[in-house]
Scaffold this motif. Structure first.
Motif, PDB file in Angstrom:
ATOM      1  N   GLN A 291       0.818  -1.213   0.000  1.00  0.00           N
ATOM      2  CA  GLN A 291       0.000   0.000   0.000  1.00  0.00           C
ATOM      3  C   GLN A 291       0.853   1.265   0.000  1.00  0.00           C
ATOM      4  O   GLN A 291       0.588   2.214  -0.738  1.00  0.00           O
ATOM      5  CB  GLN A 291      -0.919  -0.009   1.236  1.00  0.00           C
ATOM      6  CG  GLN A 291      -1.947   1.104   1.270  1.00  0.00           C
ATOM      7  CD  GLN A 291      -3.108   0.846   0.335  1.00  0.00           C
ATOM      8  OE1 GLN A 291      -3.297  -0.260  -0.153  1.00  0.00           O
ATOM      9  NE2 GLN A 291      -3.916   1.874   0.085  1.00  0.00           N
TER      10      GLN A 291
ATOM     11  N   HIS B 121      -4.939   4.535   3.293  1.00  0.00           N
ATOM     12  CA  HIS B 121      -3.883   3.796   3.990  1.00  0.00           C
ATOM     13  C   HIS B 121      -4.111   2.295   3.980  1.00  0.00           C
ATOM     14  O   HIS B 121      -3.205   1.536   4.332  1.00  0.00           O
ATOM     15  CB  HIS B 121      -3.778   4.273   5.442  1.00  0.00           C
ATOM     16  CG  HIS B 121      -3.508   5.736   5.576  1.00  0.00           C
ATOM     17  ND1 HIS B 121      -3.715   6.437   6.742  1.00  0.00           N
ATOM     18  CD2 HIS B 121      -3.039   6.639   4.680  1.00  0.00           C
ATOM     19  CE1 HIS B 121      -3.384   7.709   6.567  1.00  0.00           C
ATOM     20  NE2 HIS B 121      -2.975   7.853   5.318  1.00  0.00           N
ATOM     21  N   SER B 122      -5.299   1.868   3.621  1.00  0.00           N
ATOM     22  CA  SER B 122      -5.636   0.449   3.674  1.00  0.00           C
ATOM     23  C   SER B 122      -6.789   0.194   2.708  1.00  0.00           C
ATOM     24  O   SER B 122      -7.619   1.074   2.469  1.00  0.00           O
ATOM     25  CB  SER B 122      -6.046   0.062   5.099  1.00  0.00           C
ATOM     26  OG  SER B 122      -6.716  -1.177   5.135  1.00  0.00           O
ATOM     27  N   ILE B 123      -6.858  -1.008   2.166  1.00  0.00           N
ATOM     28  CA  ILE B 123      -7.941  -1.308   1.225  1.00  0.00           C
ATOM     29  C   ILE B 123      -9.200  -1.792   1.938  1.00  0.00           C
ATOM     30  O   ILE B 123     -10.219  -2.028   1.300  1.00  0.00           O
ATOM     31  CB  ILE B 123      -7.507  -2.341   0.173  1.00  0.00           C
ATOM     32  CG1 ILE B 123      -7.288  -3.728   0.788  1.00  0.00           C
ATOM     33  CG2 ILE B 123      -6.272  -1.876  -0.563  1.00  0.00           C
ATOM     34  CD1 ILE B 123      -7.078  -4.817  -0.247  1.00  0.00           C
TER      35      ILE B 123
ATOM     36  N   TYR C 223      -7.649  -5.401  -4.447  1.00  0.00           N
ATOM     37  CA  TYR C 223      -6.824  -4.219  -4.662  1.00  0.00           C
ATOM     38  C   TYR C 223      -6.919  -3.706  -6.097  1.00  0.00           C
ATOM     39  O   TYR C 223      -7.033  -2.497  -6.330  1.00  0.00           O
ATOM     40  CB  TYR C 223      -5.359  -4.542  -4.325  1.00  0.00           C
ATOM     41  CG  TYR C 223      -4.450  -3.336  -4.419  1.00  0.00           C
ATOM     42  CD1 TYR C 223      -4.369  -2.435  -3.360  1.00  0.00           C
ATOM     43  CD2 TYR C 223      -3.703  -3.089  -5.560  1.00  0.00           C
ATOM     44  CE1 TYR C 223      -3.546  -1.313  -3.439  1.00  0.00           C
ATOM     45  CE2 TYR C 223      -2.883  -1.971  -5.653  1.00  0.00           C
ATOM     46  CZ  TYR C 223      -2.805  -1.091  -4.592  1.00  0.00           C
ATOM     47  OH  TYR C 223      -2.012   0.025  -4.681  1.00  0.00           O
TER      48      TYR C 223
ATOM     49  N   TYR D  24     -10.930  -1.976  -5.134  1.00  0.00           N
ATOM     50  CA  TYR D  24     -10.401  -0.842  -4.380  1.00  0.00           C
ATOM     51  C   TYR D  24     -10.377   0.459  -5.190  1.00  0.00           C
ATOM     52  O   TYR D  24     -10.788   1.509  -4.672  1.00  0.00           O
ATOM     53  CB  TYR D  24      -9.000  -1.178  -3.859  1.00  0.00           C
ATOM     54  CG  TYR D  24      -8.340  -0.050  -3.090  1.00  0.00           C
ATOM     55  CD1 TYR D  24      -8.859   0.391  -1.884  1.00  0.00           C
ATOM     56  CD2 TYR D  24      -7.183   0.559  -3.581  1.00  0.00           C
ATOM     57  CE1 TYR D  24      -8.258   1.418  -1.181  1.00  0.00           C
ATOM     58  CE2 TYR D  24      -6.573   1.586  -2.891  1.00  0.00           C
ATOM     59  CZ  TYR D  24      -7.112   2.014  -1.682  1.00  0.00           C
ATOM     60  OH  TYR D  24      -6.518   3.041  -0.999  1.00  0.00           O
TER      61      TYR D  24
END
Length: 557
Positions: free
Chosen positions: A133, A301-303, A407, A411
């Motif tokens: 990430q 910051h995160s999926i 992702y 995402y």
């Protein structure tokens, strides 16, 4: 070539693919901080100054805040090679991400003298969702992590080659110019390194130790004032729990509910509440919710739906932690102390509970612990061992497949707003049309539009310095628009309060970027049903085909 070296090369190749492939498309667009990095680097390249005109600054002034400058400096050659675009801005983080994997391999090999543990650490970091990430966007912490590991590698190698201690000091000093968590973490980290290795440092030689200390101090002097009194101090106060007004309000509320004042002072005071908040932040950094379930709550910051680590890592983290505690060697103590101090900088901030950016200092040490645990498991002899190995590999492959699918496919669509999707398309189109208009106006309430204009317009930094006065809002900077101007052609603000609204404000010879959310509202689609007097030249839509912006002009004669 030995087999482990071939495996390492394959791991690094895989790491490069995971971090570089599709970098201009996933994440879906450069968000504000990335554009800021890119245009600062562009300005440094063209003028030797940041875009506010500071010559080779040691702390950089951006529109919304002050920032540590090193990422902007190292991005400059990439902007020179690849241009002012996604590759120029994001490729440095990807490169440093791959090099960080190589450095972790070398450090783990020195610490534990086992090729297998070192290779496993490289493999686990390669596929880590946390590291992927941050290696695919222009985050300062990608550079910070690389510098910390590089400084550590030079320090450990200096036991054989004393001159490398000077390079270690240089590298650790540069971390202070990278990201604010280094200001707290690095002094603690260096104390651990020095205390654990004081006997070895005596053999390295007093001259090298003193010279390295001098190099370190001289290099951090320019930024020390900013850290303690200047812009860096202001930034820390902005996020620090010690300046959190909500804590003071809570204390005052609790005191007002009591009857005996001395008792209330004893149980409700700032040191007690600060300590509780710090401890809560610290312990939450190790929570399963953060590490294995959802990750950081911030969508950049995160999926989400995937933790910072895969679930399959958990049993090996437990085995590795137990093994290191039991080992009680200098290397195991170093790893455990590194883990212990990693959450401290984030713990001192208001939103530091599950902030993956500030907690990324935990990443390499957790990876190392998992690698130790995997090695212990693979070396153990017990019934159905081969079955369990096959089972764990199968679970990992499933988790990794689910992660990569989410992702790459879901995402980018779900996180579009967090990456400020739509501005590139809008700005590139408006740039192509600017010659036909006398005034070009940008909505400035959806997101600050100036940095988007400067980056995607590729506006020359010297021209910007000559024309820019302020980005503070001025009422009726032109009739009907509250905002500010850049020269006599470009205007930033909103006309939603203008008499008659946006549709009355837009005049012949004007090109206007309209925000659906802030200036239209509801589900009124101007492309299908524009208001009277408005001609929609282009509609920018999100991945779900909902309108974000309209680029409009007047159709009045």
């Amino acid at each position: 070539m030995k087999k482990p070296k071939i495996i390492l090369l394959l791991i690094l190749l895989g790491a490069a693919i995971l971090r570089i492939w599709g970098l201009d498309r996933v994440p879906p667009e450069l968000f504000g901080d990335e554009l800021d990095v890119g245009y600062h680097a562009y300005s440094l390249l063209k003028t030797g100054r940041d875009y506010y005109g500071q010559f080779l600054p040691t702390y950089i002034h951006s529109f919304s805040e002050w920032r540590a400058p090193l990422l902007m400096y190292v991005t400059t050659p990439f902007i020179f090679l690849f241009g002012l675009n996604e590759w120029g801005v994001r490729l440095p983080s990807a490169v440093f991400g791959v090099l960080t994997i190589l450095l972790l391999y070398k450090i783990v090999k020195i610490l534990f003298d086992k090729e297998s543990v070192a290779v496993l650490s490289a493999l686990i970091l390669t596929v880590s969702p946390w590291h992927i990430q941050y290696s695919r966007a222009a985050f300062e912490v990608s550079l910070l992590l690389f510098l910390i590991l590089l400084g550590t590698y030079f320090f450990l190698e200096s036991f054989r080659k004393p001159a490398l201690l000077l390079f270690s000091a240089l590298t650790f000093a540069l971390t202070f110019y990278t990201y604010s968590t280094a200001n707290i973490f690095i002094p603690l980290f260096l104390i651990i390194l020095v205390v654990l290795n004081k006997q070895v440092l005596r053999k390295v030689g007093l001259n090298y130790v003193l010279a390295s200390g001098l190099v370190f101090l001289v290099l951090i002097i320019p930024i020390l004032y900013s850290i303690f009194y200047g812009s860096a101090a202001d930034r820390f106060n902005k996020f620090s729990i010690f300046s959190d007004e909500s804590i003071i309000s809570e204390i005052n509320l609790k005191r007002s509910q009591g009857n005996v004042s001395i008792i209330e002072l004893l149980f409700h005071n700032k040191p007690l509440y600060w300590g509780k908040k710090i401890l809560t932040n610290y312990m939450t950094a190790f929570s399963p919710q953060f590490l294995f379930i959802d990750g950081d709550i911030t969508f950049r910051h995160s999926i989400h739906e995937v933790g910072e680590f895969f679930w399959i890592t958990l049993p090996f983290l437990i085995i590795g932690f137990y093994s290191l505690v039991k080992l009680k060697s200098k290397s195991s103590i170093f790893v455990l102390l590194w883990l212990a101090i990693s959450p401290i900088p984030s713990s001192l901030t208001r939103d530091g509970t599950v902030h993956a950016t500030r907690l990324i200092l935990m990443l390499p040490v957790l990876v190392t612990i998992a690698a130790v645990g995997t090695e212990v498991f693979l070396q153990s002899n017990f019934k159905r061992r081969n079955f369990l190995v096959a089972f764990f590999i199968g679970v990992f492959l499933i988790e990794f497949a689910l992660y990569t699918h989410r992702y790459l496919v879901h995402y980018p669509k779900e996180s579009w707003r967090w990456w400020h999707y739509g501005y590139k398309e809008a700005m590139v189109y408006m740039k192509s049309q600017e010659g036909g208009f006398e005034k070009i106006v940008f909505n400035n309430t959806y997101e600050p539009a100036l940095i988007r204009f400067l980056f995607w317009w590729r506006d020359p930094p010297q021209k910007f310095l000559n024309e820019f006065i302020s980005d503070k809002e001025i009422e009726n900077v032109i009739p009907g628009l509250n905002g500010f101007s850049l020269g006599q052609k470009y205007y930033f603000g909103t006309a939603k309060e203008a008499p008659g609204g946006v549709d009355e404000f837009v005049k012949k010879g004007m090109l206007y970027l309209v925000s659906q959310r802030d200036e239209v509202g509801g589900d009124w689609d101007w492309e299908k049903n524009p208001p009277g007097g408005i001609k929609v030249l282009k509609t920018i839509r999100n991945p779900y085909m909902e309108p974000i912006f309209y680029i409009v002009t007047s159709d009045r004669t």
